[in-house]
Design a protein around this motif. Structure first.
Motif, PDB file in Angstrom:
ATOM      1  N   GLY A 235      18.154   0.060   3.047  1.00 47.03           N
ATOM      2  CA  GLY A 235      16.889  -0.241   3.697  1.00 47.03           C
ATOM      3  C   GLY A 235      16.162   0.956   4.276  1.00 47.03           C
ATOM      4  N   ALA A 236      16.505   2.183   3.829  1.00 47.41           N
ATOM      5  CA  ALA A 236      15.859   3.364   4.394  1.00 47.41           C
ATOM      6  C   ALA A 236      14.352   3.349   4.185  1.00 47.41           C
ATOM      7  CB  ALA A 236      16.463   4.634   3.791  1.00 47.41           C
ATOM      8  N   LEU A 237      13.908   2.976   2.990  1.00 50.31           N
ATOM      9  CA  LEU A 237      12.471   2.975   2.735  1.00 50.31           C
ATOM     10  C   LEU A 237      11.775   1.879   3.538  1.00 50.31           C
ATOM     11  CD1 LEU A 237      10.049   4.114   1.319  1.00 50.31           C
ATOM     12  CD2 LEU A 237      10.603   2.746  -0.708  1.00 50.31           C
ATOM     13  N   GLU A 238      12.412   0.719   3.655  1.00 46.20           N
ATOM     14  CA  GLU A 238      11.808  -0.357   4.436  1.00 46.20           C
ATOM     15  C   GLU A 238      11.635   0.055   5.896  1.00 46.20           C
ATOM     16  OE1 GLU A 238      14.080  -0.548   1.947  1.00 46.20           O
ATOM     17  OE2 GLU A 238      14.782  -2.620   1.804  1.00 46.20           O
ATOM     18  N   ARG A 239      12.653   0.711   6.458  1.00 46.44           N
ATOM     19  CA  ARG A 239      12.554   1.158   7.851  1.00 46.44           C
ATOM     20  C   ARG A 239      11.479   2.235   7.992  1.00 46.44           C
ATOM     21  NH1 ARG A 239      18.035   1.137   7.197  1.00 46.44           N
ATOM     22  NH2 ARG A 239      18.248   3.398   7.425  1.00 46.44           N
ATOM     23  N   LEU A 240      11.424   3.124   7.012  1.00 43.77           N
ATOM     24  CA  LEU A 240      10.430   4.195   7.064  1.00 43.77           C
ATOM     25  C   LEU A 240       9.012   3.631   7.020  1.00 43.77           C
ATOM     26  CD1 LEU A 240       9.772   7.209   7.074  1.00 43.77           C
ATOM     27  CD2 LEU A 240       9.936   7.178   4.575  1.00 43.77           C
ATOM     28  N   LEU A 241       8.784   2.613   6.216  1.00 48.30           N
ATOM     29  CA  LEU A 241       7.460   1.996   6.169  1.00 48.30           C
ATOM     30  C   LEU A 241       7.052   1.474   7.543  1.00 48.30           C
ATOM     31  CD1 LEU A 241       7.621   0.057   2.779  1.00 48.30           C
ATOM     32  CD2 LEU A 241       6.348   2.154   3.271  1.00 48.30           C
ATOM     33  N   GLY A 242       8.002   0.861   8.257  1.00 45.36           N
ATOM     34  CA  GLY A 242       7.701   0.381   9.598  1.00 45.36           C
ATOM     35  C   GLY A 242       7.328   1.501  10.540  1.00 45.36           C
ATOM     36  N   GLU A 243       8.040   2.623  10.459  1.00 40.72           N
ATOM     37  CA  GLU A 243       7.732   3.774  11.313  1.00 40.72           C
ATOM     38  C   GLU A 243       6.361   4.350  10.978  1.00 40.72           C
ATOM     39  OE1 GLU A 243       9.413   5.030  13.773  1.00 40.72           O
ATOM     40  OE2 GLU A 243      11.312   3.958  13.625  1.00 40.72           O
ATOM     41  N   LEU A 244       6.064   4.482   9.690  1.00 38.78           N
ATOM     42  CA  LEU A 244       4.778   5.047   9.291  1.00 38.78           C
ATOM     43  C   LEU A 244       3.623   4.140   9.701  1.00 38.78           C
ATOM     44  CD1 LEU A 244       5.773   6.344   5.750  1.00 38.78           C
ATOM     45  CD2 LEU A 244       5.244   7.752   7.751  1.00 38.78           C
ATOM     46  N   ALA A 245       3.837   2.834   9.598  1.00 36.05           N
ATOM     47  CA  ALA A 245       2.792   1.885   9.982  1.00 36.05           C
ATOM     48  C   ALA A 245       2.436   1.999  11.454  1.00 36.05           C
ATOM     49  CB  ALA A 245       3.241   0.463   9.662  1.00 36.05           C
ATOM     50  N   ALA A 246       3.370   2.482  12.263  1.00 37.24           N
ATOM     51  CA  ALA A 246       3.144   2.583  13.710  1.00 37.24           C
ATOM     52  C   ALA A 246       2.530   3.916  14.126  1.00 37.24           C
ATOM     53  CB  ALA A 246       4.473   2.376  14.451  1.00 37.24           C
ATOM     54  N   VAL A 247       2.298   4.831  13.179  1.00 34.30           N
ATOM     55  CA  VAL A 247       1.711   6.127  13.528  1.00 34.30           C
ATOM     56  C   VAL A 247       0.282   5.930  14.022  1.00 34.30           C
ATOM     57  CG1 VAL A 247       0.876   8.319  12.560  1.00 34.30           C
ATOM     58  CG2 VAL A 247       3.145   7.478  11.949  1.00 34.30           C
ATOM     59  N   PRO A 248      -0.047   6.413  15.219  1.00 38.08           N
ATOM     60  CA  PRO A 248      -1.405   6.239  15.750  1.00 38.08           C
ATOM     61  C   PRO A 248      -2.453   6.824  14.809  1.00 38.08           C
ATOM     62  CG  PRO A 248       0.076   7.000  17.475  1.00 38.08           C
ATOM     63  CD  PRO A 248       0.836   7.101  16.180  1.00 38.08           C
ATOM     64  N   GLY A 249      -3.489   6.051  14.539  1.00 38.88           N
ATOM     65  CA  GLY A 249      -4.570   6.517  13.691  1.00 38.88           C
ATOM     66  C   GLY A 249      -4.384   6.264  12.212  1.00 38.88           C
TER      67      GLY A 249
END
Length: 499
Positions: A235-249
């Motif tokens: 699930g590394a890519l799935e977790r990474l997508l969540g982190e990227l989605a939370a990047v301000p802006g």
């Protein structure tokens, strides 16, 4: 000057960043700098035969715009793959540098300007080396400048344009052995980037005006297999997508280069449902005939690929699905081609890139029997292209009446200002530069307030081929109001959490 894919675009911006850090004045083109360029760096491509020709032509032409005779340096995939052979064939190039020179490119260009001789790069099969590639970054350092994070890596990157979308590299190299592909031999083994570095670079890009990142690699579905003991299925890519989605802006995250044989349901769900992630599936099918796929050293069939498409559309009926196919592969029969046609007609893809097979040095397919005549390959490309265009146009036409979110990219004139109130952008199902675009129409007051990077909710009112005409209804604010088109902006990120 950059040729080829979005991965090369990232490499060029990294090289520009390294040069700028050492005091070089960097421009995106030889005539873009103040005065004449001293050195022109050409980032070459070697994907197919035409790409090689384009790269050679670019090297030959690179110094032509400079009265002082700019020095020309070739880097990139073609330079890495052919090295000294390319240098001998192109004496116009002052140097041909491989990937291992990227870290000290400023010093190498100093040598070029000073006339100091440089040994030509000697190619090596990078599959036999440790997985060291241009993707590697310095270790993270304490900065604390990203909200919620206590680290920020040094990002050796300088943007070469001001577009609101930018590629972001997930990994480099590939461990698959497709019989037609030489990429692993010069890009090396698959190496995932540290997820913290990926998120940090996304934050850096957002701070520099980027509203959408396109995640690129040779095979994005392998991401994390060398990070997580459970492999890519961890699930590394799935977790990474969540982190990227939370990047301000950051308003949209898009994944590219998915390997169908490695796609799993959790990843499909993450792409279809994660906030600010485009419901967009760039699946590398390559063909649909099982016998051809086996000769390609790939997995799948018409039935399995159709099942995958059905699974995606069960999650999101409006999801975008694109692919590439190769026709004229050695041994391809009329029955094989008919199987591909049947798949394309049933799958109803949003976009399909059609390539004719060409021999590549160092690949297994080079020695396969039953080669298809060049003229016949061209005829098959034309035949499949006509079908693919018809399918994509029909899919676009059936989007009329639906609601989409459009990321504004440019005005219809060259100055990023709307011409007659029209702006151009892309919906979630449209990848940059390859899948069509949206032309915004509607209320003049709303349109006049737009700018590149703004996200707009709209209704599709017409289709022009694969392009859509969209009536702008509202600007999507930073809290995610008016979310639509598979974006689900403002919800809780799928997969977000600690690594």
């Amino acid at each position: 000057m950059t040729l080829g894919c979005a991965r090369n675009d990232v490499d060029s911006e990294e090289l520009a960043g390294r040069l700028a850090a050492e005091g070089w004045d960097v421009a995106a083109s030889a005539d873009g700098a103040e005065g004449d360029a001293d050195v022109v760096v050409v980032n070459t491509c070697t994907f197919v035969e035409q790409a090689k020709k384009d790269s050679v032509d670019a090297v030959l032409a690179a110094g032509g715009g400079s009265p002082g005779g700019a020095k020309v340096v070739a880097v990139g995939c073609m330079a890495e793959r052919y090295g000294a052979e390319l240098a001998e064939a192109l004496p116009e190039a002052a140097a041909v540098l491989g990937f291992d020179h990227y870290g000290d490119l400023p010093s190498r260009l100093d040598d070029v300007l000073a006339g100091r001789p440089l040994a030509s790069h000697t190619p090596t099969d990078r599959r036999t080396l440790l997985p060291i590639s241009p993707v590697k970054r310095p270790e993270a350092v304490e900065r604390g400048s990203i909200p919620g994070h206590e680290w920020l890596p040094e990002v050796p990157r300088q943007r070469l344009d001001d577009a609101p979308v930018a590629p972001l590299k997930l990994a480099s190299g590939c461990d698959r052995r497709c019989s037609f592909c030489a990429i692993p031999s010069f890009r090396g083994a698959f190496v995932s980037r540290d997820p913290r570095d990926v998120v940090a670079e996304a934050a850096w890009l957002a701070d520099h005006g980027v509203a959408e990142v396109l995640l690129v690699s040779e095979n994005s579905t392998s991401y994390g297999k060398d990070i997580d003991a459970r492999g890519a299925a961890g699930g590394a890519l799935e977790r990474l997508l969540g982190e990227l989605a939370a990047v301000p802006g950051m308003r949209r995250v898009r994944v590219s280069y998915l390997q169908p044989a490695e796609v799993r349901p959790p990843l499909l769900r993450a792409i279809a449902a994660t906030p600010r992630v485009a419901s967009y599936f760039d699946l590398s099918f390559q063909h649909a005939s099982a016998p051809v796929l086996r000769r390609m050293r790939r997995f799948g069939s018409r039935e399995t690929f159709l099942a995958l498409c059905r699974e995606i559309r069960a999650l999101d009926p409006e999801a975008g699905i694109r692919s590439n196919v190769i026709v004229g592969f050695p041994g391809e029969t009329e029955d094989d081609l008919a199987e591909l046609e049947a798949f394309l007609a049933e799958a109803e893809l949003d976009a399909v890139g059609v390539f004719g097979y060409s021999d590549e040095d160092g690949t297994e397919a080079l020695d396969l029997p039953d080669k298809v005549d060049t003229a016949e390959i061209a005829a098959r490309v034309e035949r499949i292209t006509r079908l693919a265009e018809h399918v994509a146009e029909d899919r676009a036409a059936r989007r009329v009446g639906t609601t989409v979110e459009v990321l504004v990219e440019r005005g219809e004139d060259a100055d990023d200002e709307a011409e007659d109130g029209h702006w151009v952008g892309r919906a979630a199902h449209q990848g940059p530069e390859v899948d069509g675009e949206c032309r915004l129409v509607g209320d003049d007051d709303l349109l006049e307030g737009l700018a590149p990077g703004v996200l707009v909710t709209g209704r599709v009112v017409d289709a022009e081929g694969v392009d859509l005409v969209v009536e702008a209804l509202a600007v999507v604010d930073d809290t995610g109001a008016d979310a639509a088109d598979g974006q689900h902006v403002g919800a809780t990120p799928v997969g977000a959490g600690a690594w």
